[in-house]
Structures are given as C-alpha cells and as structure tokens.
Design an enzyme around this catalytic site. Structure first.
Site, PDB file in Angstrom:
ATOM      1  N   ASP A  13       0.773  -1.308  -0.075  1.00 58.51           N
ATOM      2  CA  ASP A  13       0.048   0.011   0.027  1.00 58.51           C
ATOM      3  C   ASP A  13       0.929   1.314   0.059  1.00 58.51           C
ATOM      4  O   ASP A  13       0.407   2.314   0.484  1.00 58.51           O
ATOM      5  CB  ASP A  13      -1.147   0.054   1.129  1.00 58.51           C
ATOM      6  CG  ASP A  13      -1.725  -1.085   1.272  1.00 58.51           C
ATOM      7  OD1 ASP A  13      -2.281  -1.707   0.143  1.00 58.51           O
ATOM      8  OD2 ASP A  13      -2.145  -1.714   2.224  1.00 58.51           O
ATOM      9  N   LYS A  16       1.588   2.235  -4.931  1.00 52.96           N
ATOM     10  CA  LYS A  16       2.389   1.975  -6.276  1.00 52.96           C
ATOM     11  C   LYS A  16       1.623   2.273  -7.505  1.00 52.96           C
ATOM     12  O   LYS A  16       1.825   2.455  -8.522  1.00 52.96           O
ATOM     13  CB  LYS A  16       2.351   0.273  -6.311  1.00 52.96           C
ATOM     14  CG  LYS A  16       3.336  -0.001  -4.994  1.00 52.96           C
ATOM     15  CD  LYS A  16       3.576  -1.602  -4.962  1.00 52.96           C
ATOM     16  CE  LYS A  16       2.274  -2.380  -4.320  1.00 52.96           C
ATOM     17  NZ  LYS A  16       2.107  -1.766  -3.003  1.00 52.96           N
ATOM     18  N   LYS A  18      -0.616   4.593  -7.934  1.00 49.61           N
ATOM     19  CA  LYS A  18      -0.596   6.029  -8.261  1.00 49.61           C
ATOM     20  C   LYS A  18       0.859   6.415  -9.339  1.00 49.61           C
ATOM     21  O   LYS A  18       0.454   6.868 -10.243  1.00 49.61           O
ATOM     22  CB  LYS A  18      -0.401   7.012  -7.068  1.00 49.61           C
ATOM     23  CG  LYS A  18      -0.297   8.191  -7.590  1.00 49.61           C
ATOM     24  CD  LYS A  18      -0.054   9.402  -6.658  1.00 49.61           C
ATOM     25  CE  LYS A  18       0.398  10.541  -7.036  1.00 49.61           C
ATOM     26  NZ  LYS A  18       0.166  11.958  -6.434  1.00 49.61           N
ATOM     27  N   ASN A  38      -5.509 -10.042  -3.657  1.00 51.68           N
ATOM     28  CA  ASN A  38      -5.277  -9.355  -2.263  1.00 51.68           C
ATOM     29  C   ASN A  38      -4.842  -7.952  -2.719  1.00 51.68           C
ATOM     30  O   ASN A  38      -4.616  -7.276  -1.750  1.00 51.68           O
ATOM     31  CB  ASN A  38      -4.023 -10.305  -1.683  1.00 51.68           C
ATOM     32  CG  ASN A  38      -2.675 -10.477  -2.719  1.00 51.68           C
ATOM     33  OD1 ASN A  38      -2.807 -10.367  -3.846  1.00 51.68           O
ATOM     34  ND2 ASN A  38      -1.797 -11.069  -2.185  1.00 51.68           N
ATOM     35  N   ALA A  39      -4.173  -7.604  -3.850  1.00 54.25           N
ATOM     36  CA  ALA A  39      -3.813  -6.373  -4.190  1.00 54.25           C
ATOM     37  C   ALA A  39      -4.873  -5.340  -4.220  1.00 54.25           C
ATOM     38  O   ALA A  39      -5.952  -5.717  -4.909  1.00 54.25           O
ATOM     39  CB  ALA A  39      -2.855  -6.260  -5.179  1.00 54.25           C
ATOM     40  N   GLY A  40      -4.894  -4.111  -3.599  1.00 49.49           N
ATOM     41  CA  GLY A  40      -5.680  -3.111  -4.042  1.00 49.49           C
ATOM     42  C   GLY A  40      -4.988  -1.743  -4.507  1.00 49.49           C
ATOM     43  O   GLY A  40      -4.269  -1.064  -3.596  1.00 49.49           O
ATOM     44  N   HIS A  41      -5.025  -1.524  -5.735  1.00 47.48           N
ATOM     45  CA  HIS A  41      -4.196  -0.267  -6.110  1.00 47.48           C
ATOM     46  C   HIS A  41      -5.200   0.711  -6.406  1.00 47.48           C
ATOM     47  O   HIS A  41      -6.103   0.655  -7.306  1.00 47.48           O
ATOM     48  CB  HIS A  41      -3.226  -0.784  -7.385  1.00 47.48           C
ATOM     49  CG  HIS A  41      -2.277  -1.890  -6.937  1.00 47.48           C
ATOM     50  ND1 HIS A  41      -1.255  -2.070  -7.862  1.00 47.48           N
ATOM     51  CD2 HIS A  41      -1.917  -2.360  -5.531  1.00 47.48           C
ATOM     52  CE1 HIS A  41      -0.308  -3.007  -7.118  1.00 47.48           C
ATOM     53  NE2 HIS A  41      -0.882  -3.179  -5.898  1.00 47.48           N
ATOM     54  N   GLN A 228       1.757  -5.847  -3.271  1.00 45.11           N
ATOM     55  CA  GLN A 228       2.555  -5.781  -2.021  1.00 45.11           C
ATOM     56  C   GLN A 228       3.496  -5.006  -1.986  1.00 45.11           C
ATOM     57  O   GLN A 228       3.877  -4.235  -2.812  1.00 45.11           O
ATOM     58  CB  GLN A 228       2.573  -7.307  -1.542  1.00 45.11           C
ATOM     59  CG  GLN A 228       1.201  -8.392  -1.448  1.00 45.11           C
ATOM     60  CD  GLN A 228       0.775  -8.595  -2.950  1.00 45.11           C
ATOM     61  OE1 GLN A 228       1.391  -9.473  -3.717  1.00 45.11           O
ATOM     62  NE2 GLN A 228      -0.652  -8.356  -3.097  1.00 45.11           N
TER      63      GLN A 228
END
Ligand code: GDP
Ligand code: IMO
Ligand code: MG
Length: 428
Positions: A13, A16, A18, A38-41, A228
């Site tokens: 978090d 990345k 952005k 699992n990622a949230g960008h 991650q």
C-alpha cells in the site's frame, strides 16, 4: 530494450498504483506479474477514484498494452467484475488487456482453505491474510497435483480435473470439525461456473511470456507493476507473516518470464511513514495517538479488506534492506502530506538487539520482534503541502526530511507525492 519496475519497499500500500499510472505515459506495456486480488491499487485523476486488484494500473491509457503475466494467481470472478466495472465507467478494456494462460486459477476450495488454515498454522498470532485464496492457490501451484492454470480451462479434460480435485479436497474438508462450517464442494456446479468465466475471459487469454519476450527484444518499453511490498516477500520478507509470492524486486523475472538483464530502472516506492495490515512484527509501530493521527490523515484503511492499517514511523533499516534487495535506483516518497501537522517526526535509523546496536534487518521474525528502534527526531513543518507542485516550494523542514530519508536509505528521491491525485506529484 528498456524496462522499468515499480516495487513497494515496505509492507504494501505504498501507492504503487498512483506511480504506475503516471509512469504508464512513458511506456508501451504495463505488466502485473505476481500476487492476485489481495492487491488493491488506487488511481485518482479527473475527480474519479479507481481501485484495481488484478487489472494493471496502466489501463487508463488505451494505447498502452496491459498484461497479467503467469506469476499472478487469478480469481476469475473478481477479474470479470473488475473489467465490467471499468467498462461501465468508460475505461477501454478489450484487446489492450492480455492474460497469461499460465496464470494459476483460484477456486472455491482456496477460499475455504485460506479461512481454515490461517488461524491454525502459525503459533499464537495469525498471518491475517486478505482471505482471497492467495496462499492456498500458490501452495497448489507448487504442489502441482491440485493445480489448474487458466489455459487448462479450455482443454477437454477440464471437467475431469475439477472432479478429481474436488474429490480430493472434500476428503480433506471432511476431517474438519462441524464448527468449522465447511460446505463440501459440488464439482458440477463449480465446473459450470468456471466454464462460464472461461468463455468471458477467452478473448484476453494469451501466451504472455512469448508476447513479452518479443516485445522487449523489439525495443518496446515495459513497466512492471509490483503488488504487495518487499517486506511481504515469501523468501526475503518477515516470514511467515508474508504473502505467498516474491513481492520484492526478485519476483519480476520469475513472474513475467522477462530476464532481469532487460530491467534498466527500478523505482522503489515508500510512504513517508510505515503501514502494515495483518499480523507480524512492526518495530516502528505507533499503537497510540500518533498512529491514530496518521491513520486519520492518511485514511489508512485497507483498500481490499477495509481493515484499519497499523501505522508507524519510517523505518530506514527496513527500507535500506529492501532497496538493496530490489536493486532500487530511485525512491518515490508518497503521502508526505500526511505528516504535515506533526511538530516532530521520528525516523528509525538503527535497531538495538540484545543491548547491541545493529544496522541490518534481522532474518528471523523472533529477532525482529525483539528489536528496539533507535530514532532520530526531525522537526515537522506544520503547513499543508497538498497544493504545492514543486519540490523547491516545499517547506525547508519537509525538504530536510526527504534529504535525510534519501541519505539513510542510500538512494536519491526522484518523485514526491503530496496527495492522491495524478496532479499532486513532484519530480526532482
Ligand atoms: P498501492 O496498493 O501501493 O497501490 O496503494 P493503495 O492504493 O492501497 O494505498 C495508497 C492510498 O494512498 C490510496 O488511497 C491512494 O489514493 C492514496 N495516496 C496516494 N498517494 C498519496 C499522497 O501522496 N497523499 C495522500 N494523502 N494519499 C495518497
Ligand atoms: P497491495 O498490492 C498490503 C498482506 C495481508 C497479510 C499478508 C498475507 O495493495 O500493496 P495474503 O492474502 O496475501 O495471503 O495475506 O499480506 N497483504 C497486503 N498488505 N497491501 C497488499 O497489497 C497486500 N496483499 C497482501 O494483509 O498480512
Ligand atoms: Mg493497496
């Protein structure tokens, strides 16, 4: 031949998404190569906020090719939902998105296993996974016998594979207690559901390894989007409180198939402080009013799970380690605006372990638990900086803070971010 990597240097978090969105302008292809939903960008521009889990953050520039490479673990339902959500908001998702036929697929049993095994496998403290089936899917990939890759969904024996695997998984699930609330798997239902997903994704599926090798060899500019952070790397992170893929710089080649010799620049992303979601040691954690202040100002709640993120001071011991591990060339320091109202800011410059000062990041989690951070105190700036657009306009103390981080990590700062929007970005 040129490839840039964007790697998180903390516990994820770091913003990345952005930076990838911004750097996409100078690249032809953007690649996600490990991790999964699992990622949230987050990407913010033109007054709109987009949250991406599997689709590369380059998707907002329609002329750029986006690729989900073979190292990613794919939840088809989540990916289809994401694609449809983007299309509904006017974002082009067609031939500009390729998905590797080698990517391993997440099935309903992986979600069940994630839920059942996290609390049981580590003594005392849970990993606190995102419950997206990531670890179980990677486990089956390495184990091979219960693994299904995206390309397998289009083969004649797909129905039989589902039948074999569900039988094996049901045998294991039957041994759990009634209170674990396990629903046994229905092979026919799962097959029908995944056959539907396969049809929807078909036009995107390709041999992305071949595509990326052809592209990089013909001079296309590649941008690799890490998911991650390096401290969550399965081999080099704070094991076992990590994710199940190589989320540090070392994962780029294995996840994409593109040799490391093509990588010409590695951008290490850090927050101006530190956050962590889930369990595991966090030496500079501020479980107090300061941590809450950072959480409030930085809106530090998980993009995927909405859990409050644990917050603390910048840890230069950890970041010096991950910057070296990732072969980082330059730093992007994000969320600097979050620290604006603090009278003083602490930075961890070394650890003390068993009465001795150490400068290295311990390899064993039990040692990391016992370290005492040694802090240096820097003066804050106490003016808002979100509307500033040039480094030279930053308050002197903010510039001093950036210089000190750069010195401690041993890498120059190339980008500074003072707000979520594309525009709230400064380049050195
Ligand atoms: P990622 O997983 O590394 O892409 O990061 P996340 O999207 O999970 O978390 C970063 C959060 O910080 C998002 O909500 C961004 O919109 C936000 N953000 C990014 N840069 C800045 C910044 O410079 N200042 C502030 N206040 N927020 C930022
Ligand atoms: P992005 O790409 C922050 C954390 C989880 C948990 C551990 C293992 O948005 O930076 P997993 O579900 O992967 O088995 O969980 O890793 N984690 C993340 N933390 N950002 C992420 O992704 C993360 N992906 C996983 O909270 O501690
Ligand atoms: Mg995130």
């Amino acid at each position: 031949m040129a490839a840039t990597c964007v790697i998180g240097l903390q516990w994820g978090d770091e913003a990345k998404g952005k930076i990838v969105d911004i750097l996409t302008e100078r690249h032809d292809i953007v690649v996600r190569y490990q991790g999964g939903a699992n990622a949230g960008h987050t990407v913010v521009y033109g007054g709109q906020t987009f949250k991406l889990s599997l689709v590369p953050s380059g998707i907002f520039r329609p002329q750029v090719q986006c690729v989900i490479a073979g190292g990613v673990v794919l939840n088809p339902a989540s990916l289809i939902g994401e694609i449809e959500g983007l299309k509904a908001r006017g974002v082009k998702v067609g031939e500009n998105l390729l998905i590797s036929d080698r990517a391993h697929v997440i099935f309903p049993w992986h979600f069940e296993e994630d839920r059942l095994l996290d609390v049981q496998c580590t003594s005392g403290e849970a990993i606190g996974t995102t419950l997206r089936g990531i670890g179980p899917c990677y486990r089956d990939k390495v184990g091979r016998s219960h693994a299904i890759r995206l390309g397998d969904l289009y083969r004649d024996n797909f129905r039989d594979r589902i039948a074999q695997i569900t039988a094996a998984k049901n045998q294991i699930f039957s041994s759990f207690k009634a209170s674990d609330n396990i629903k046994l798997l229905d092979a026919a239902k799962i097959h029908a559901e995944y056959a539907g997903f396969a049809e929807k994704l078909k036009s995107h599926v390709a041999d992305t390894t071949a595509f990326l090798l052809d592209s990089v060899e013909s001079g296309k500019r590649l941008l690799f989007e890490g998911a991650q952070g390096s401290l969550l790397d399965i081999d080099h992170g704070t094991f076992p409180f990590v994710t199940s893929s190589n989320s540090s710089g070392v994962g780029v080649s294995s996840g994409s198939g593109v040799p490391g010799r093509h990588i010409t620049k590695v951008v290490g992303i850090v927050k101006a402080y530190t956050t962590r979601v889930g369990g595991g040691p966090f030496p500079t954690e501020q479980d107090n009013a300061t941590g809450q202040h950072i959480r409030d100002r930085g809106n530090e709640y998980g993009t995927v799970t909405k859990r409050p993120r644990r917050c603390g001071w910048f840890d230069a011991v950890a970041v010096r380690y991950t910057a070296r591990l990732g072969g980082v060339d330059v730093l992007a320091v994000m969320l600097l605006d979050v620290l604006s109202q603090l009278p003083e800011i602490e930075v961890c410059t070394a650890y003390e372990l068993d009465g001795r000062r150490i400068a290295h990041f311990p390899s064993h989690v039990d040692d990391l638990r016992r370290v005492r951070p040694i802090y240096e105190t820097l003066p804050g700036w106490q003016t808002e900086i979100s509307d500033l657009r040039r480094i030279a306009d930053l308050p002197a103390n903010a510039r001093k803070y950036l210089d000190r981080l750069s010195q401690l990590v041993g890498r120059p700062v190339e980008v500074v971010s003072v707000g979520p929007d594309r525009e709230q970005t400064m380049f050195v």
